[in-house]
Design an enzyme around this catalytic site. Structure first.
Site, PDB file in Angstrom:
ATOM      1  N   GLY A   1       3.897   1.671   0.801  1.00  0.00           N
ATOM      2  CA  GLY A   1       3.867   2.369  -0.479  1.00  0.00           C
ATOM      3  C   GLY A   1       2.512   2.918  -0.852  1.00  0.00           C
TER       4      GLY A   1
ATOM      5  N   ASP B   1       1.778   4.410  -7.860  1.00  0.00           N
ATOM      6  CA  ASP B   1       0.856   5.537  -7.729  1.00  0.00           C
ATOM      7  C   ASP B   1       0.244   5.633  -6.333  1.00  0.00           C
ATOM      8  OD1 ASP B   1      -1.023   3.472  -7.687  1.00  0.00           O
ATOM      9  OD2 ASP B   1      -1.759   3.861  -9.707  1.00  0.00           O
TER      10      ASP B   1
ATOM     11  N   ASP C   1       7.964  -9.105   4.290  1.00  0.00           N
ATOM     12  CA  ASP C   1       7.293  -7.830   4.606  1.00  0.00           C
ATOM     13  C   ASP C   1       5.779  -7.992   4.671  1.00  0.00           C
ATOM     14  OD1 ASP C   1       7.924  -8.099   1.661  1.00  0.00           O
ATOM     15  OD2 ASP C   1       6.461  -6.490   1.546  1.00  0.00           O
TER      16      ASP C   1
END
EC number: 2.7.7.-
Length: 496
Positions: free
Chosen positions: A100, A133, A264
Site C-alpha cells: 500500500g 495516502d 502479511d
C-alpha cells in the site's frame, strides 16, 4: 504544497539489475512509478550497507541519489512495481492487501550477497493503498531504519535499511507530520500473505508459479530432498517453519517485541520485516504488549512463539493444494515445535555463559526468567551486568537490580555451581552475546525529536551504536542506562 515535482535525471547505480519477482508476471503486481515528493533531503545513509551492496555512498548522497531513493526519479534499469498479497490481521482474514505504500525497484547483483532487492517504503499511493495516502512519516521511517540495522547488529535475520530521505510534504497521522521514505533491502520481500492471496482465490497456477520461484531461487535443496517422499512443497514448508522458529527464538532471547505479527508481515525467508510498533523490553514483563493498537494483547511478547506457529499453519493451509496431503503438511509444520525450543535454549544458555547442554539447564533458564519477571528487572542491563560479573567483576551490581535479595542469592548459588571452570572465558563470550546497547523506545524518541528540528546527528549516532551493540562506546555510556520515567508513557501503534 503539492506532489508536482520536476523529474531529475535517472541515476545509474553501477550494478546490474535482475528481474526476479517481476518475471512472475502481471498477476502478481502492478507496474507503477513512485509519486515524487517536493524538496527531498537526506536524513541518514547507511554507508556500511551501501559498500556491501557495491554502491558508492557518495553517489547515493548526492542530489541524483536522493531523488532516486525518494521516488522522484527511477534508477536506470529499475522496474518499479507494487505487489499484491492477502493475509490475516490480528487473527482475522482481511482479504486482499498488498504493497500500500511500498514500491519495489527491483533486484541488483551485489559483489558478495547475490541479488538484493531494493524497496521504497513511503513512495506514494498504489492500487493496494486501501484509501491510505501511501506515505510514511519521518518518525516511522527513522524507527524502521534504525531497528533494521539494530537487528542485523544483534545477528537476528532481518531486512536491512539503506537510506532515509525526508521532505517537507505534510502527512496526517495522529497529528500532521512530514513525509519520509526508507529504502529497504532484502533478498526477497515475498510474504506468507502472497501465498494466501492466490490460494484463497483458487488461482492454483499462480500459486504454483510463486512457490516454484521461491523454491528454485531460495530453497533449491527442497528439489533434491528425500523428505516427504520427494514432495518439494512439503519440504519447502518445513524449511520455512524452521527458519521462522529460529527467528522467533532470536526475538525471545534478546527481548524483542514485533508488535504486529500479521501473516502479511511474515517473511517467507524467515527475516524480520515491517518494523512498526516494535519494542525491545525494558523491564522484563513476559506479557508486555508494545502495540497500543493491539487491544486484546494478541501479539504480547510471550505469545509471539505461538503466533509464529499459527501464522505458519495459515501458510500450510495456503500451500495445501500444492502439497496435496494434509498429513504431509502437518508433518512439515511439526519441525517448528522441535526447532524453536532447541534454538531458544541454545541462545539462552549462551546468554548465561554455558557452552554445553546439561541436565537441569532448562530448570535454570526458567528460574532465571521467573526471577527477572518477579521484580520486573531491566532485561538488557541484567544480562550485561551478569556478563561483567562472570568475566571477573563484582556480583553487587547484579544483586542491586533485585528487590528479592534472598531469592537472587539462592539463584546465584545455583548458577555459579553450573558455570564452567574457565569463568573468565565464559564472561568474555557473554559480553559478545549480551548487548550493551539495544534500540530502546526512548532512544528512538530522542533521535526523532532532534530530526524533526532538522538535526539528524542523533540518528547517525544511534546507527553507529546499534551496528556494534556489544562494544563499549564510552562516549555514549548514558544510552546504555536505565530508561527515564517518561519512557513508560511512550505509545506506539500501527502508525508508528
Amino acid at each position: 504544497m503539492t506532489d508536482t515535482v520536476a523529474a531529475p535525471a535517472a541515476l545509474d547505480l553501477g550494478r546490474p539489475w535482475r528481474d526476479g519477482f517481476a518475471a512472475l508476471g502481471p498477476a502478481f503486481f502492478t507496474d507503477l512509478r513512485p509519486t515524487p515528493l517536493p524538496s527531498p533531503h537526506l536524513v541518514s545513509l547507511n554507508g556500511d550497507l551501501a559498500a556491501q551492496l557495491g554502491l558508492d555512498p557518495a553517489l547515493l548522497a548526492d542530489p541524483s541519489g536522493i531523488a532516486a531513493f525518494t521516488g522522484n526519479a527511477v534508477p536506470e534499469g529499475a522496474r518499479p512495481l507494487a505487489s499484491v498479497y492477502s493475509g490475516h490481521q490480528f487473527g482475522v482474514w482481511a482479504g486482499q492487501l498488498g504493497d500500500g505504500r511500498a514500491i519495489l525497484l527491483g533486484g541488483i547483483e551485489t559483489p558478495a550477497h547475490g541479488v538484493q532487492e531494493l524497496q521504497l517504503k513511503g513512495a506514494g499511493r498504489t492500487p493496494y493503498s486501501r484509501m491510505g495516502d501511501g506515505r510514511a512519516v519521518l518518525r516511522s521511517s527513522i524507527r524502521e531504519y534504525l531497528c533494521s540495522e539494530a537487528m542485523h547488529g544483534l545477528g537476528i535475520p532481518t531486512t536491512r535499511a539503506l537510506v532515509v530521505t525526508g521532505s517537507p510534504q505534510p502527512v496526517r497521522r495522529e497529528e500532521v507530520e512530514t513525509a519520509a521514505v526508507v529504502t529497504r533491502v532484502a533478498p526477497s520481500f515475498v510474504r506468507f500473505g502472497h501465498f494466501e492471496h492466490f490460494s484463497s482465490r483458487e488461482q492454483l497456477g499462480e500459486l504454483a508459479r510463486l512457490a516454484d520461484y521461491v523454491i528454485d531461487t531460495f530453497y533449491p535443496e527442497c528439489r533434491a530432498t528425500d523428505r516427504f517422499a520427494g514432495n518439494a512443497y512439503a519440504a519447502f514448508l518445513e524449511q520455512v517453519s524452521e527458519r521462522t522458529a529460529a527467528m522467533a527464538a532470536h526475538w525471545q532471547a534478546v527481548g524483542f517485541c514485533h508488535g504486529v505479527m500479521n501473516t502479511d508481515n511474515m517473511s517467507i525467508l524467515g527475516l524480520t520485516v515491517d518494523y512498526g510498533p516494535f519494542q525491545f523490553l525494558d523491564a522484563f514483563v513476559p506479557n508486555h504488549v508494545c502495540n497500543h493498537s493491539d487491544e486484546n494483547g494478541r501479539y504480547a511478547y510471550n505469545r509471539q512463539p505461538n503466533v509464529a506457529y499459527w501464522n505458519l499453519f495459515c501458510l500450510g493451509q495456503a500451500l495445501l493444494p500444492l502439497i496435496g496431503d494434509q498429513e504431509l503438511a502437518l508433518a512439515a509444520l511439526e519441525s517448528y515445535k522441535a526447532v524453536f525450543p532447541r534454538e531458544l535454549e541454545t541462545r539462552m544458555r549462551a546468554k548465561l555463559g554455558l557452552a554445553d547442554a546439561r541436565e537441569g539447564d532448562r530448570e535454570l533458564l526458567e528460574a532465571t526468567l521467573q526471577l527477572l519477571a518477579a521484580d520486573r528487572v531491566d532485561y538488557p542491563i541484567f544480562w550485561r551486568r551478569l556478563s561483567h560479573f562472570v568475566a571477573g567483576g563484582d556480583a553487587a551490581p547484579v544483586r542491586d537490580l533485585f528487590l528479592d535479595r534472598p531469592g537472587f542469592d539462592a539463584w546465584l548459588a545455583t548458577y555459579e555451581a553450573r558455570l564452567p571452570a574457565d569463568r573468565a572465558a565464559a564472561g568474555v563470550a557473554m559480553l559478545r552475546t549480551n548487548p550493551k546497547y539495544v534500540l530502546r523506545n526512548h532512544l528512538c524518541e530522542l533521535a526523532i525529536r532532534q530530526a524533526k528540528l532538522g538535526d539528524f546527528s542523533g540518528v547517525d549516532d544511534l546507527l553507529a551504536l546499534v551496528q556494534s551493540p556489544f562494544d563499549e562506546h564510552p562516549a555514549h555510556e548514558a544510552k546504555a542506562g536505565f530508561p527515564p520515567d517518561w519512557a513508560t508513557h511512550i505509545e506506539i501503534s500501527c502508525s508508528s
